[in-house]
Structure formats: C-alpha cells, structure tokens
Design a protein around this motif. Structure first.
Motif: not given
Ligand SMILES: C[S@@+](CC[C@H](N)C(=O)[O-])C[C@H]1O[C@@H](n2cnc3c(N)ncnc32)[C@H](O)[C@@H]1O
Length: 452
Positions: A221, A362, A413
């Motif tokens: 991310s 995530p 994610s």
C-alpha cells in the motif's frame, strides 16, 4: 450467417451500421465462394458477426416474462421487487445490446458521462437547475448562472440528456430528473470530483501497473498502484488532504455511499440492546462506542440518534484534518484526533467500531491496526465490531466486486470473503469471531469479535 453475404449480419451489410458500401467491398475480398455455392467467412468476419449481434437473444423472452411477473408485485415501497426487477432489467439490456454497443458504452458514453457530471458538480450546474421549482431552463440562462461557456455547457448537457440523466424539454433546454436533483446534494454529488481527481487514474492505470510487476497481485500500500498512477509517495488519504477540496469531498462521499443500505444498528440486523447496551458500564468515563476512522461522524451520529439514551461515552476518532472538516455533529459525540497506527488512547470501551476501514489496508497493515485495538480491549467485556462487506463465495454483488477492484487499485488491499476475514482476524490478529451478522447479500455485514 448473414443472407446478404456481408461480414457482419447487419442488414445494410456494413461493419459500422452506415451503408457507405466500403465494408461490402472489403467483405467480398475476404469471403470465399465454395463449390457448393455457400459463402465461407474468415475468422475476422465471424468475430465481427458476433460483435454486432445481440449479446444473448435467446435470453430475451424469458427475461421479459420475468420482468412482467415481478412487475406485477412492484410498488415504490417494495424494495425486494425493485431489486429483483433491476437484476432482470440489467440482464435485458445486456442481452439486447450488441458487443459493439456495450464496448462503445464503456469506452465513450460512460467515461464521458462521468466527466460531464463532474463538470456539472464543480460548477454548481445541478443546483442552478433547481431554481424556480426546477422548471425547464435554457442553456443560455444556465450558462450565465454557472459561469460556463454556453457552447461547452450545451455539449455537456446534450450528453447528460442522451444518457437519461437530465430531461431535454426543447432544443438546448433541460429540466432535472431525480438523479440530477440528487447531484445537488454534496453527499451524492461530491463523489464525482473526488474520484475523478484522486482515485480513478489508479483504476485506469491498473493494467500498466500490473504489467510492470509481472501480473502479480499488488500487495504494497506504500509503493503500489496508487503511487504509480499519481506519481506520489503519499497514500490515498494523504493525497486527498494534500489536494483540496478532495478531502472534504471524500468525507461527503463516505456520508453518501451508506445511504439506503441496511444499518447494523437496526432491530433486524444486530441486537444492539442485548449485546452492547446490556452489561455496559454506567460510570461517567466509561466509553460505550468508539468509532475508529469514523470520518465526519455519520455512523456514530446515527447511533446517537437511535440509541443515544444509553449510558456511556460516544467517541469519534479520525485524523485531525478530517475531524476539522466536520460541519455539525450531535453534541453527545466526543471528537478525538487519533492515528490508528498508534496506541489506542481509550482503553476498556464496551465496543470499538470500524466501518470500511480494514478494507483499505492489506493484511499486514491491518494486523498493526488490530494490534492497537486488541491492546485496548478488556477481556470478557470489550467487543470489536467490524462493519464491512463479506463477499460470498458465489454470486457476489457488483457493488462489492467493484469496490474490491477499487481497493486493489487504491490500496493494494481487498474486500474479503468470510474465509479471508477469518484468516485475518483469527489466524493473524488473534481475535475470536463471535458471529458474522448480515442481512442479504454480504454488503454491510457486521463481524462481532472478542478477545479469545
Ligand atoms: C473509507 S473511509 C471510512 C470512513 C467511515 N468509517 C465510513 O464508513 O464512512 C476510511 C477512514 O479512515 C480514516 N483514516 C485513514 N488513515 C487513518 C489513520 N492513520 N488513523 C485514523 N484514521 C484514518 C480516513 O480519514 C477515513 O475517514
């Protein structure tokens, strides 16, 4: 195959629907006459034939029959019938459309509609259309009111009318529909400029990012598809705050997406009184509900409205910039600046609540957020309530699958299935799932967790 011996089966024998004769001569060159007199078509011609035939002509009669039958039970208050009709109506459009039409819709009409709506929201067009009881207005008049060049506005509004989003009442004259009236409300309208300015490039560049990393599933991310698309080191939330007014527009979008969805704090969803209020501590400083990453407070304000007479503090936590963007908030709700990557300042609350927060991160990042919640929870007393999509293994809803790809493109994610939630919450974070509460199709489930 077409009886006129052309490439595509369109009655005028052209590939584009216009009878200019060009395609006919092309098709004569590529089609071959056979000894039995039947025309054989090249693979390219067969492909073109498919592209201009209805997507699924066989399904049309049964879909129309289903629409008629469900339609008999429809009235505006019957949401179940409305949802079933929408499924069938979409199926009908999809079946009737040709692949070429669907392709043109995706590539021309829908992106152009998003751009036109965004321009309309930015300039106050939809608010201006509501003046004088939403009576029909000319482009010339509206152009003066919203300070947009009349020819630019005329083209924008013509497409919005062609798509059915506003109603054409005469040449260059329009009136609003319920949809365009709603665009005048920030919680509905602001999603367009927000996503156009701070999100959609990430989806548009997902394919090049995926190619760049060898078509592996993105997992970072911090250095993922978002940073690739926006050429930034910031995450999505920081980028929005760094580029006003995207931050406040996103808060409005968050207030808007939840409208009309089932709410976990209603009777038929999660038994709030039995499982939250009963047994909650009554001392002055005891916290009843802590909304972590709660944006401008729409969820906790709803809780205060519906269950506000119960004892215990109601606390809204989010980043300082977001809390600073609150216009009004029920006075029972405390605002607390908090970064959920740091120690949770309120220990031993009856319930910690997170709505559409963990889907932004995530698993490895979620673990860090959850560790801070866990450390604050009191064994046998505190609950963690996670309000998210739980994607069913089959027949996922398009709202959830669309959001899943948004989460992929914005944060590397995901929306999670029940098994993926169990893996994250129990196997990785060491919590215990008491029950997944849901009504219907997995959109807006409530995952009730406790310490093991
Ligand atoms: C997808 S939004 C959901 C907002 C709200 N819970 C809802 O469902 O409408 C995620 C929220 O997390 C907040 N957020 C992001 N990073 C955060 C952090 N490090 N600490 C606290 N809140 C954060 C954002 O500001 C945003 O309000």
């Amino acid at each position: 195959m077409p009886s006129n011996g052309t490439a595509n089966g369109a009655s005028n024998g052209t590939t584009n629907g216009h009878s200019n004769g060009t395609a006919k001569s092309t098709s004569r060159k590529t089609s071959k006459d056979t000894p039995n007199g039947k025309v054989q078509y090249s693979p390219a011609e067969r492909a073109a034939e498919v592209a201009v035939s209805p997507n699924n002509a066989e399904r049309v009669p049964s879909t129309i029959a289903a629409i008629q039958s469900i339609g008999d039970t429809f009235n505006a208050a019957n949401n179940d019938a409305r949802m079933k009709l929408l499924v069938e109506a979409r199926r009908l459009v999809q079946s009737l459309e040709t692949p070429r039409e669907t392709m043109i819709k995706h590539n021309w009409a829908q992106p152009a509609a998003h751009a036109a709506i965004t321009l309309g929201v930015d300039t106050g067009l939809f608010k201006a259309m509501l003046a004088n009881d939403a009576s029909p207005k000319t482009v010339a008049k509206l152009s003066e009111n919203v300070n947009v060049d009349a020819s630019l506005l005329a083209r924008t509004m013509r497409h919005l009318a062609a798509m059915g989003y506003i109603r054409e009442t005469a040449a260059d004259e329009y009136e609003p529909t319920n949809f365009s009236k709603s665009l005048a409300i920030p919680i509905i309208g602001d999603g367009y400029p927000c996503l156009a300015g701070g999100a959609n490039s990430s989806l548009l560049k997902l394919n090049t990012y995926a190619a760049k990393i060898g078509y592996r599933e993105p997992t970072s991310s911090a250095h993922g598809p978002y940073q690739h698309a926006y050429d930034t080191h910031l995450n999505f939330f920081a980028y929005l705050q760094d580029n006003p007014p995207l931050g406040p527009q996103f808060n409005h979008h968050m207030a808007g997406y939840r409208q009309g969805r089932p709410s976990w704090m209603d009777e038929n969803f999660f038994p709030v009184k039995e499982r939250l209020i009963k047994g909650a501590k009554a001392e002055d400083d005891a916290a009843l509900l802590v909304d972590i990453g709660g944006s401008i407070g729409h969820d906790i304000a709803e809780f205060a409205r519906k269950h506000g007479n119960s004892a215990g503090r109601l606390v809204l936590q989010d980043l300082p910039a977001v809390l600073g963007q609150i216009d009004t908030l029920d006075e029972r709700i405390e605002r607390m600046s908090y970064d959920f990557f740091t120690k949770q300042p309120l220990a031993g609350a009856r319930a910690y609540y997170m709505h559409s927060v963990l889907h932004d991160w995530p698993d490895d990042v979620c673990e860090r957020i959850l560790e801070n919640v866990k450390d604050a929870m009191e064994p046998g007393y505190s609950k963690l309530l996670i309000n998210e999509n739980v994607i069913p293994d089959v027949q996922a809803h398009w709202e959830a699958t669309g959001l899943d790809l948004m989460m992929l493109a914005l944060f590397a994610s995901r929306e999670r299935t029940a098994a993926q939630w169990k893996h994250l919450l129990e196997d990785r974070a060491g919590l215990r799932i008491v029950k997944i509460w849901e009504v219907g199709n997995g959109v807006e489930s409530l995952i009730e967790c406790e310490l093991p």
